[in-house]
Design an enzyme around this catalytic site. Sequence first.
Site, PDB file in Angstrom:
ATOM      1  N   ILE A 170      -7.545   3.860  -4.275  1.00  0.00           N
ATOM      2  CA  ILE A 170      -8.305   3.175  -5.324  1.00  0.00           C
ATOM      3  C   ILE A 170      -9.777   3.144  -4.930  1.00  0.00           C
ATOM      4  CG2 ILE A 170      -8.482   1.091  -6.713  1.00  0.00           C
ATOM      5  CD1 ILE A 170      -5.772   2.571  -6.930  1.00  0.00           C
TER       6      ILE A 170
ATOM      7  N   SER B 211       0.858  -1.180   0.000  1.00  0.00           N
ATOM      8  CA  SER B 211       0.000   0.000   0.000  1.00  0.00           C
ATOM      9  C   SER B 211       0.892   1.227   0.000  1.00  0.00           C
ATOM     10  CB  SER B 211      -0.894   0.023   1.246  1.00  0.00           C
ATOM     11  OG  SER B 211      -1.448   1.316   1.466  1.00  0.00           O
TER      12      SER B 211
ATOM     13  N   TYR C 128      -2.102  -1.260  10.155  1.00  0.00           N
ATOM     14  CA  TYR C 128      -2.297  -1.492   8.719  1.00  0.00           C
ATOM     15  C   TYR C 128      -1.029  -1.137   7.952  1.00  0.00           C
ATOM     16  CZ  TYR C 128      -3.839  -0.557   3.942  1.00  0.00           C
ATOM     17  OH  TYR C 128      -3.942  -0.530   2.578  1.00  0.00           O
ATOM     18  N   ALA C 129      -0.456   0.033   8.248  1.00  0.00           N
ATOM     19  CA  ALA C 129       0.728   0.496   7.527  1.00  0.00           C
ATOM     20  C   ALA C 129       1.909  -0.442   7.727  1.00  0.00           C
ATOM     21  CB  ALA C 129       1.086   1.906   7.981  1.00  0.00           C
TER      22      ALA C 129
ATOM     23  N   LYS D 274       1.673  -3.591   5.646  1.00  0.00           N
ATOM     24  CA  LYS D 274       1.928  -3.376   4.226  1.00  0.00           C
ATOM     25  C   LYS D 274       3.416  -3.152   3.953  1.00  0.00           C
ATOM     26  CE  LYS D 274      -2.186  -4.003   2.724  1.00  0.00           C
ATOM     27  NZ  LYS D 274      -2.466  -5.148   1.827  1.00  0.00           N
TER      28      LYS D 274
END
Length: 259
Positions: free
Chosen positions: A196, A150, A163-164, A167
Amino acid sequence: MRVPGKTILITGAGSGIGAAAAELLAVEGATVILVGRTESKLQAVKKVIESKGGAAACFATDLQHADNVQRLFDTVLQTHPRLDGVINSAAVGTSWEKDSPGSMNDIATTPIDKYHEIVRLNLDSTVFVCRLAVQQMQTQRYGSIINFSSVYGAVGAPTHHTYALTKAAITHLTRSMAVAYARDGIRVNCIIPGFIDTPMNDGAAETLFANRELAATLMPITRPGSAMEVAYACLYLVSDESSYTTGVALPVDGGWCAT
């Protein structure tokens, strides 16, 4: 017909980028193995693919558990003894906060159980699939694996720190695998999507792109990307057109990583 006769397993295939990649690859000649948590979503994608003359099979499972991934590969390989490509697009993003409050917080306020939850859903699932994909591809001496990082695995994230980090870990896993398995004929690359327009980003798009000036500070192309624009990157990386490409972290992000 850019991938004729290839068998490609796609996780997260029930919606968003995974579904778009499945539809595109099937049209380009591949048999696609659709994997996701929700059978009804997979069947809907399969129906679209078959309406266009493509071939697809569905396997509903939860990839955050290693035993489930083992059963998936055992079942798939009984009827599809060769895997030419694997696309790991299964993950949760900012919209997961609605289902699991606190999971997209900054590190100081993320509950420990939510931290482990996101690591299981995003990182463990990718590791478990990669592990078995490599084992199969080593026997074939051929294969292409595409992982999904990401933009927040490449630049700092204001919140959603767990989350970061998952990724960012996927990006480094990709590079390490590329180095380790190149001599086995296995290529490993990852895609870095920016913003996206998919269900994963529901709600966030309205906030971000309502302020064109804010959007312009993040990405030179001041609009969200489409799932199909990312799917074309998958098509290139899984096809033989990219036979000399491995270890790449490819941004499809409207220029976000360049700012």
